[in-house]
Design an enzyme around this catalytic site. Structure first.
Site, mmCIF file in Angstrom:
data_model
loop_
_atom_site.group_PDB
_atom_site.id
_atom_site.type_symbol
_atom_site.label_atom_id
_atom_site.label_comp_id
_atom_site.label_asym_id
_atom_site.label_seq_id
_atom_site.Cartn_x
_atom_site.Cartn_y
_atom_site.Cartn_z
ATOM 1 N N ASP A 194 114.490 15.865 -26.447
ATOM 2 C CA ASP A 194 113.272 15.283 -27.681
ATOM 3 C C ASP A 194 111.614 16.041 -27.126
ATOM 4 O O ASP A 194 111.791 17.142 -26.741
ATOM 5 C CB ASP A 194 112.831 13.648 -26.322
ATOM 6 C CG ASP A 194 111.648 13.008 -27.422
ATOM 7 O OD1 ASP A 194 111.086 13.068 -28.394
ATOM 8 O OD2 ASP A 194 110.972 12.136 -26.757
ATOM 9 N N LEU A 195 110.850 15.670 -27.832
ATOM 10 C CA LEU A 195 109.233 16.822 -27.547
ATOM 11 C C LEU A 195 108.001 16.259 -26.699
ATOM 12 O O LEU A 195 107.870 16.543 -25.459
ATOM 13 C CB LEU A 195 109.283 17.303 -28.992
ATOM 14 C CG LEU A 195 107.968 17.461 -28.588
ATOM 15 C CD1 LEU A 195 107.457 19.497 -28.444
ATOM 16 C CD2 LEU A 195 107.654 18.375 -30.203
ATOM 17 N N ASP A 196 107.843 14.686 -27.877
ATOM 18 C CA ASP A 196 106.502 14.641 -26.492
ATOM 19 C C ASP A 196 107.474 13.806 -25.785
ATOM 20 O O ASP A 196 108.425 12.609 -25.719
ATOM 21 C CB ASP A 196 105.925 13.078 -28.103
ATOM 22 C CG ASP A 196 105.153 13.835 -29.128
ATOM 23 O OD1 ASP A 196 104.541 14.985 -29.474
ATOM 24 O OD2 ASP A 196 106.344 13.229 -30.204
ATOM 25 N N THR A 240 101.489 14.390 -25.278
ATOM 26 C CA THR A 240 101.044 14.027 -26.362
ATOM 27 C C THR A 240 100.580 12.494 -26.264
ATOM 28 O O THR A 240 99.912 12.750 -27.276
ATOM 29 C CB THR A 240 101.890 14.426 -27.797
ATOM 30 O OG1 THR A 240 102.839 13.419 -27.792
ATOM 31 C CG2 THR A 240 101.302 16.284 -27.698
ATOM 32 N N LYS A 256 105.933 4.873 -27.608
ATOM 33 C CA LYS A 256 106.977 6.623 -27.333
ATOM 34 C C LYS A 256 107.769 6.257 -28.366
ATOM 35 O O LYS A 256 109.446 5.492 -28.400
ATOM 36 C CB LYS A 256 107.253 6.390 -25.368
ATOM 37 C CG LYS A 256 106.104 6.997 -24.754
ATOM 38 C CD LYS A 256 106.862 7.051 -23.468
ATOM 39 C CE LYS A 256 106.333 6.811 -22.349
ATOM 40 N NZ LYS A 256 107.646 5.957 -21.303
ATOM 41 N N SER A 261 112.804 15.074 -32.789
ATOM 42 C CA SER A 261 111.468 14.514 -32.395
ATOM 43 C C SER A 261 110.941 13.982 -33.252
ATOM 44 O O SER A 261 111.718 13.989 -34.505
ATOM 45 C CB SER A 261 111.193 15.683 -32.705
ATOM 46 O OG SER A 261 109.318 14.851 -32.342
ATOM 47 N N ALA A 262 110.871 11.979 -33.228
ATOM 48 C CA ALA A 262 110.511 11.861 -34.727
ATOM 49 C C ALA A 262 109.549 11.935 -35.397
ATOM 50 O O ALA A 262 108.939 10.816 -35.720
ATOM 51 C CB ALA A 262 110.674 10.344 -33.879
ATOM 52 N N LYS A 266 115.080 6.735 -34.431
ATOM 53 C CA LYS A 266 114.968 6.449 -32.752
ATOM 54 C C LYS A 266 115.145 4.603 -32.242
ATOM 55 O O LYS A 266 113.794 4.487 -33.621
ATOM 56 C CB LYS A 266 114.963 6.844 -31.795
ATOM 57 C CG LYS A 266 114.794 8.682 -32.171
ATOM 58 C CD LYS A 266 113.985 9.216 -30.657
ATOM 59 C CE LYS A 266 114.485 10.873 -30.913
ATOM 60 N NZ LYS A 266 113.682 10.935 -30.411
ATOM 61 N N GLU A 296 115.429 12.753 -22.697
ATOM 62 C CA GLU A 296 114.255 11.450 -23.423
ATOM 63 C C GLU A 296 113.668 10.920 -22.693
ATOM 64 O O GLU A 296 114.000 10.789 -21.160
ATOM 65 C CB GLU A 296 115.223 10.410 -24.165
ATOM 66 C CG GLU A 296 115.246 10.322 -25.879
ATOM 67 C CD GLU A 296 114.198 10.406 -26.581
ATOM 68 O OE1 GLU A 296 113.076 9.842 -26.116
ATOM 69 O OE2 GLU A 296 114.611 10.910 -27.741
ATOM 70 N N ASP A 297 112.312 10.856 -23.289
ATOM 71 C CA ASP A 297 111.252 9.578 -22.180
ATOM 72 C C ASP A 297 111.311 8.480 -22.373
ATOM 73 O O ASP A 297 110.893 7.950 -22.012
ATOM 74 C CB ASP A 297 110.235 10.671 -22.019
ATOM 75 C CG ASP A 297 109.427 10.516 -23.407
ATOM 76 O OD1 ASP A 297 110.251 10.973 -24.675
ATOM 77 O OD2 ASP A 297 108.891 9.746 -23.318
#
Ligand code: G6P
Ligand code: MG
Length: 214
Positions: free
Chosen positions: A8-10, A16, A44, A113-114, A144, A168-169
């Site tokens: 995942d990115l953020d 971000t 998130k 990433s969403a 997600k 993932e966070d």
């Protein structure tokens, strides 16, 4: 039996969330809705339209879809301004080392990433070339916790989902990984991410050896 690791990115490679917060809060203020940092935590991994809906639900404002799209666009223009300042300095500590170690092992690296701004964010972070495949909100239908985005990434990497690990966070993201039949690594609070197979407080605590041990 190609192996893949899907990030995942953020909140995993960079933070971000505070920029999303500034943009959403500005919008919420205009609508006279109180939107706190605690509310922001709930967003998130939640896509743009569902995030707006969450904020509208904090009030009794009802709105048609067209107006909602306009507000999403307004928030995004502000967010685009804010992410202009992102650079490689904003990568979480340990990201570059981890990504390099993964590559050196011949393991494929994917992004799930969403965010519709994912490509721009990784470009600004200077890590676009790292990814063998990028799945973002542009190429999926179900957000997600639906597993679609992780399955799409695995497919793009040419990996069987059972040979993939997702990182993932967000709670919804960890659920998505588990539903995709992958091992899940959570970054954040172990109580919140209890569905994950392993949880680390920060990405910098995560080493390739521990990933491979999964
Ligand atoms: C990520 C963030 C969410 C954000 C979503 C959509 O998942 O964690 O907070 O709402 O992306 O981002 P976008 O850039 O498409 O508005
Ligand atoms: Mg995230």
């Amino acid at each position: 039996n190609q192996r893949g690791i899907i990030f995942d990115l953020d909140g995993v490679l960079t933070d971000t969330a505070h920029l999303h917060f500034v943009a959403w809060q500005t919008l919420a203020k205009k609508l006279n809705i109180e939107f706190t940092i605690k509310n922001n935590e709930e967003l998130k991994g939640i896509d743009r339209m569902n995030s707006l809906q969450y904020i509208l639900n904090l009030s009794d404002i009802k709105m048609n879809l067209e107006d909602k799209h306009k507000l999403c666009e307004e928030k995004n223009s502000h967010y685009l301004e804010l992410i202009k300042t992102i650079s490689s300095k904003d990568l979480f500590n340990g990201s570059t080392a981890l990504l390099t170690d993964i590559k050196a092992q011949g393991i494929k690296i994917g992004l799930a990433s969403a965010s519709k701004n994912a490509r721009l964010v990784i470009k600004n972070l200077g890590i676009s070339d790292v990814f063998d495949y990028i799945a973002d909100a542009h190429n999926i239908k179900n957000s997600k916790p639906d597993p679609e985005i992780f399955l799409k990434a695995a497919e793009g990497l040419g990996c069987d989902p059972k040979n993939c690990i997702g990182i993932e966070d967000a709670k919804a993201g960890v659920s998505a990984i588990k539903s995709a039949n992958m091992k899940a690594i959570g970054i954040g609070c172990s109580n919140e991410l209890s569905q994950a197979d392993m949880v680390y407080k920060h990405l910098k605590n995560l080493k390739l050896e521990s990933i491979l041990a999964l």
